[in-house]
Scaffold this motif. Sequence first.
Motif, short mmCIF file in Angstrom:
data_model
loop_
_atom_site.label_atom_id
_atom_site.label_comp_id
_atom_site.label_asym_id
_atom_site.label_seq_id
_atom_site.Cartn_x
_atom_site.Cartn_y
_atom_site.Cartn_z
N THR A 156 0.82 -1.20 0.00
CA THR A 156 0.00 0.00 0.00
C THR A 156 0.86 1.25 0.00
O THR A 156 0.62 2.20 -0.77
N ILE A 157 1.85 1.29 0.86
CA ILE A 157 2.68 2.50 0.98
C ILE A 157 3.42 2.79 -0.31
O ILE A 157 3.47 3.94 -0.77
N VAL A 158 3.98 1.76 -0.93
CA VAL A 158 4.71 1.97 -2.19
C VAL A 158 3.76 2.47 -3.28
O VAL A 158 4.10 3.38 -4.05
N GLN A 159 2.56 1.90 -3.34
CA GLN A 159 1.59 2.34 -4.34
C GLN A 159 1.17 3.79 -4.11
O GLN A 159 1.01 4.56 -5.06
N VAL A 160 1.01 4.17 -2.85
CA VAL A 160 0.61 5.55 -2.55
C VAL A 160 1.74 6.51 -2.88
O VAL A 160 1.50 7.61 -3.40
N VAL A 161 2.98 6.14 -2.58
CA VAL A 161 4.12 6.99 -2.95
C VAL A 161 4.12 7.27 -4.44
O VAL A 161 4.40 8.38 -4.89
N ALA A 162 3.79 6.25 -5.23
CA ALA A 162 3.77 6.41 -6.68
C ALA A 162 2.55 7.20 -7.16
O ALA A 162 2.57 7.74 -8.27
N THR A 163 1.51 7.28 -6.32
CA THR A 163 0.28 7.96 -6.71
C THR A 163 0.26 9.44 -6.32
O THR A 163 -0.35 10.26 -7.01
#
Length: 232
Positions: A156-163
Amino acid sequence: MNVVQEAITWLNDPLNWSGPGGIWALTREHLLMTLAAVLLASVVAIPLGIWLGHSHRLQRGAAAVIVVANTTRALPTLAIIIILATAGLFGDTATVIAAAVFALPVLLSTTFTGVRGVDPAVTDAARGMGMGGGRVVGRVELPLAVPYLAAGLRTTIVQVVATIPLAALAGGGGLGQIISLGFGTQRYGQVLAGGVIVAVLCLLVDGVLALVQRAVTPASVRAESRAAARAV
């Protein structure tokens, strides 16, 4: 000078790293927005996932909730930001809410799977020892579900960083400002540099979280995972 050379030149300019609009300041803002979005999603997803996973009598209801939550992943984050902007929410606030909506299904699914996947014999033994529902959750189910929770948070955190870079499209901060400004001034080397910075940040965050996930995962579980991987 081609785009790659422009990007290298831009990254080597010390003025682009310092100051309130520099890379370091924007990275800090980027990570704070990520933290806010993940915390907002966690407040809803993790307790709900624990409750649904623990309540074995609500199997149909739990499945319905998971399906509904997963359908929200089909909603583009940019579309949510635009909807919020039309409602009067701009900048970081709109992006944090949109990113939280994006993050919620992953956290909910992994929490539910982790708690529901605990061996029923273990929970039955805990109840046989006189533990109530709350103690079974806190002392048995949650500790055994920690590897799933850690994996879900990492993803989740990695996806949010990319978003989060989408924040720049709604007047927000973060590293997306570099990319947005590059497009606005037609400096595509700056656009490439901004994309590289975001990609490197995602890799660094994922690397740190991988170490955390390994630390909280029991050695026996890691051994079973390696054995399963070898078998595959």
